[in-house]
Write an enzyme that holds these catalytic residues in place. Structure first.
Site, PDB file in Angstrom:
ATOM      1  N   HIS A 136      -0.103 -39.531  14.301  1.00  0.00           N
ATOM      2  CA  HIS A 136       1.044 -40.407  14.028  1.00  0.00           C
ATOM      3  C   HIS A 136       0.668 -41.835  14.407  1.00  0.00           C
ATOM      4  O   HIS A 136      -0.098 -42.058  15.354  1.00  0.00           O
ATOM      5  CB  HIS A 136       2.262 -39.936  14.834  1.00  0.00           C
ATOM      6  CG  HIS A 136       3.515 -40.651  14.434  1.00  0.00           C
ATOM      7  ND1 HIS A 136       3.828 -41.905  14.916  1.00  0.00           N
ATOM      8  CD2 HIS A 136       4.504 -40.310  13.577  1.00  0.00           C
ATOM      9  CE1 HIS A 136       4.973 -42.295  14.375  1.00  0.00           C
ATOM     10  NE2 HIS A 136       5.412 -41.341  13.553  1.00  0.00           N
ATOM     11  N   GLU A 142       2.415 -42.319   5.717  1.00  0.00           N
ATOM     12  CA  GLU A 142       3.378 -43.114   6.474  1.00  0.00           C
ATOM     13  C   GLU A 142       2.866 -44.539   6.616  1.00  0.00           C
ATOM     14  O   GLU A 142       2.141 -44.850   7.583  1.00  0.00           O
ATOM     15  CB  GLU A 142       3.584 -42.518   7.866  1.00  0.00           C
ATOM     16  CG  GLU A 142       4.194 -41.138   7.858  1.00  0.00           C
ATOM     17  CD  GLU A 142       5.084 -40.916   9.080  1.00  0.00           C
ATOM     18  OE1 GLU A 142       6.262 -40.617   8.892  1.00  0.00           O
ATOM     19  OE2 GLU A 142       4.591 -41.067  10.212  1.00  0.00           O
TER      20      GLU A 142
HETATM   21  C1  PEP Z   1       8.005 -41.653  11.743  1.00  0.00           C
HETATM   22  O1  PEP Z   1       7.829 -42.416  12.697  1.00  0.00           O
HETATM   23  O2  PEP Z   1       7.291 -40.657  11.556  1.00  0.00           O
HETATM   24  C2  PEP Z   1       9.102 -41.964  10.822  1.00  0.00           C
HETATM   25  C3  PEP Z   1       9.073 -41.443   9.625  1.00  0.00           C
HETATM   26  O3  PEP Z   1      10.076 -42.774  11.340  1.00  0.00           O
HETATM   27  P1  PEP Z   1      11.286 -43.471  10.568  1.00  0.00           P
HETATM   28  O4  PEP Z   1      11.840 -42.486   9.565  1.00  0.00           O
HETATM   29  O5  PEP Z   1      12.265 -43.793  11.636  1.00  0.00           O
HETATM   30  O6  PEP Z   1      10.713 -44.676   9.913  1.00  0.00           O
END
Ligand code: PEP
Length: 267
Positions: A96, A168
């Site tokens: 992450h 992400e």
């Molecule tokens: C994350 O940090 O994995 C994430 C998806 O956070 P958010 O949805 O709050 O952006």
């Protein structure tokens, strides 16, 4: 959609004590029905995993760890290993951006965690994505290449079938509370990144692995944006942060996933 079950993962991060986590799970149980079309995974804090594993309705939810240590046991004060989590979780989030950027996890450390998860029969949810600076410098493709190829480099093709990858983009992640107002990538941008991820899997493990790899999107998802994100080409599910702490938002995301699934099945 490359897999017929949509995977929705809630990452609670470092929020909620055990009692609060138990209450949120209770609310989610009340709100969310069992849907064969959707796989739901919750990633509470390490401390809440054990009590939640006793409370959880396993027909509805699976558990994930947010992190673990790559060595199975020994003199590593303060750490919890993947082998200790084996009976508690199906999944573990690995790499992450919080871990990479706030705790200095580099490419090799993430690779070792992916291998340790697989060795202990836990499916890693490997997070990859570029920072704002990397995006501006047009390095997204290179970053995805390096993160994906290094993380998967010690796996066999049998192992790789158990991996989930979450795209992400770091610049799209919310602070935990501003997910309703945060910038999110356009569908084209997500589709391009997901395509690049599958291409790297293809180069390492071939067509079947690349097509069957479950790829999620994560970054400021909410109930109102979930459907559009899920309809993006190549996206098999969502990794949800801030919105997963609010049972109405999270169940709204699950409803959106269900509506999308049933609409695409009736076509
Ligand atoms: C994350 O940090 O994995 C994430 C998806 O956070 P958010 O949805 O709050 O952006």
């Amino acid at each position: 959609m490359t897999n017929n079950r949509t995977l929705i993962v809630g990452n609670w991060k470092m929020n909620l004590n055990v009692q609060q986590a138990s209450l949120l799970l209770h609310r989610l149980h009340e709100r969310i029905r069992i849907r064969r079309e959707i796989e739901l995974v919750l990633a509470p804090s390490m401390l809440a995993l054990q009590p939640l594993s006793l409370q959880i309705d396993r027909r509805k939810f699976r558990l994930a760890a947010q992190n673990a240590y790559h060595i199975d046991g020994g003199a590593f004060t303060g750490e919890v290993s993947f082998s200790m989590l084996q009976d508690l979780v199906h999944y573990a989030i690995v790499g992450h951006s919080d871990r990479r950027h706030k705790f200095g996890e580099n490419l090799d450390m993430v690779r070792d965690k992916v291998s340790a998860a697989i060795r202990n029969d836990i499916s890693p949810i490997l997070c990859v994505g570029e920072t704002q600076v990397e995006r501006r410098q047009k390095e997204t493709k290179q970053v995805l290449h390096d993160q994906v190829t290094t993380a998967l480099s010690n796996l066999t093709s049998l192992d790789v079938a158990k991996v989930v990858i979450a795209y992400e983009p770091v610049w799209a992640l919310s602070s935990g509370t501003d997910y309703l107002h945060h910038e999110i990538p356009t569908p084209d941008l997500i589709a391009d990144a997901v395509k690049a991820i599958r291409h790297h899997v293809y180069e390492l493990y071939g067509k079947k692995a690349a097509t069957e790899m479950r790829v999620l999107y994560g970054g400021s998802t909410s109930a109102s944006t979930a459907r559009g994100l899920l309809e993006t080409e190549g996206v098999d599910g969502l990794l949800v942060g801030g919105a997963s702490l609010n049972y109405q938002e999270f169940s709204g995301i699950v409803d959106a996933a269900y509506r999308m699934q049933t609409a695409s099945e009736s076509k």
